[in-house]
Each structure stands twice: as C-alpha cells, then as structure tokens.
Design an enzyme around this catalytic site. Structure first.
Site, mmCIF file in Angstrom:
data_model
loop_
_atom_site.group_PDB
_atom_site.id
_atom_site.type_symbol
_atom_site.label_atom_id
_atom_site.label_comp_id
_atom_site.label_asym_id
_atom_site.label_seq_id
_atom_site.Cartn_x
_atom_site.Cartn_y
_atom_site.Cartn_z
ATOM 1 N N HIS A 77 14.637 25.335 21.955
ATOM 2 C CA HIS A 77 14.248 24.269 20.716
ATOM 3 C C HIS A 77 14.573 22.759 21.886
ATOM 4 O O HIS A 77 15.448 22.866 22.395
ATOM 5 C CB HIS A 77 14.492 23.530 19.421
ATOM 6 N N CYS A 118 22.141 28.592 21.135
ATOM 7 C CA CYS A 118 20.301 28.271 20.490
ATOM 8 C C CYS A 118 20.496 27.863 22.664
ATOM 9 O O CYS A 118 20.993 27.408 23.855
ATOM 10 C CB CYS A 118 19.752 26.855 20.111
#
Length: 214
Positions: free
Chosen positions: A142, A157
């Site tokens: 992301h 992440c």
C-alpha cells in the site's frame, strides 16, 4: 492609523513573497521508474528485502522498479511466494493508528486499538491507500512513507511510494504474483534526481504516523 497602513505597505513592497506559502521542498532522490508498455503478459512483482527495492515485470519484460519499505526489526516481512488476494482504494488498519488531543494534534503517533486513550483524545485507525493484500494475517502492499530509502521501517507491510502506487494498482489484479526474497545484496545507493521529472521522484514529507499492517 495612517502610519500603520503606510508601514504595512512599505513592508510588502520589497518582500511580498514572505506572505506567500513556501515553495515545495526540492525532490532529492529517484524513488521509482515506470514504463509499462501495456503489451502482452501479466504483471508480476519481486521484492528484495535486502536492498528494499521492488522490480516490476509484464510477462518477461521489466517495466519498472521502486524503493519499498518492509517490516522493521520485530515486525519483519516474511520471504515467500504470494498473490494479491484483495484490493481496496482505502483500507483502515485494525492494528495500528494514532491518537489526537482535543485540539487535533497528534499525541501518540504509533498507537494501537488497545492503547489507553486519555480523556478527550481520539484514536484514528491508519488509512492504507491502494491496499493490495498478500496474507490474511494482515500483510499487504500500500501507499506509505519511506523515510529512509533502503531501510525497513513498516510494521510488516510493504510500503510503496505514494506517487507511484496508483500506477501499480491500476494494472494489478487479484491473483497478481508477488515474490518476496532476501538476496543479501548490499543496500542500494540512492540515485540523485536534480532535474528529474517530478512525477518520478519522491518529495520528502512528514514522518509516517501509524502506517502499517491491518
């Protein structure tokens, strides 16, 4: 009153620019390159934890690269072969966020839902823009801050440069393969970008607050 008006006028004559917003900071490093020919073949992603660089291919053709920021010590991103299993324009983290005081100022920039919240303060879950899930335990790709290109800084992440991630999101899909490996390659040198296209460079911004796993 007349003297006050005259004084303000004199101050503005030589330096009106002082009252304008400051120009944006000059970009310092190339953060990605992207040249998708939209030809035959599917998109695939390879992320090297050692260099903190992702390489993007369409079929067998390399179409770009970018710096990434993966999990820091204690929140490491695991090597392996993954596939994008979910895509969302904006996903709110259920593990990380920040707390603001009654005036809206950040009082805790690395909070969790279980963090005690002082009276009158508010907890905000971290938004993860252009979310592409890789594991159901909450690891995905992301948009996010990359405060030190080449260094891991996330909660697990894979953060991608904010101005780049829409390009990948546009051509990725559920099922896009993502390979994460650790090659042992030395940390990549930052390519300078004194005259680079503004669309291909990162403009330094504020430190990340609470961007991480969902």
């Amino acid at each position: 009153m007349r003297h006050l008006v005259l004084l303000l006028a004199l101050l503005c004559l030589p330096s009106c620019s002082l009252f304008h917003s400051a120009p944006p900071p000059k970009a310092t490093h190339v953060m990605y390159e992207w040249d998708d020919d939209k030809g035959p073949g599917e998109i695939s992603v390879e992320i090297d934890l050692s260099s903190q660089i992702a390489t993007y291919q369409r079929g067998s053709r390399t179409i770009g690269w970018s710096f990434v920021s993966t999990g820091k010590e204690g929140h490491s991103t695991s090597p392996g072969n993954y596939k994008v299993s979910e895509m969302m324009e904006v996903k709110l983290s259920n593990l990380y966020g920040w707390i603001t005081d009654p005036a809206g100022n950040v009082s805790n920039g690395d909070a969790q839902p279980t963090t005690p919240i002082p009276e009158g303060h508010t907890y905000h879950p971290a938004p993860m823009h252009h979310w592409m899930r890789l594991t159901w335990s909450g690891v995905g790709m992301h948009a996010g801050e990359i405060p030190r290109p080449g260094d891991a800084a996330s909660h697990g992440c894979i953060r991608l440069p904010r101005d780049f991630v829409p390009k990948l999101y546009e051509v990725a899909k559920v099922g896009t393969p993502v390979k994460i490996l650790k090659t042992g390659a030395p940390k990549a040198k930052l390519p300078k970008a004194p005259d680079a296209d503004p669309d291909t460079i990162s403009v330094p911004g504020s430190p990340a607050i609470g961007i991480g796993r969902d």
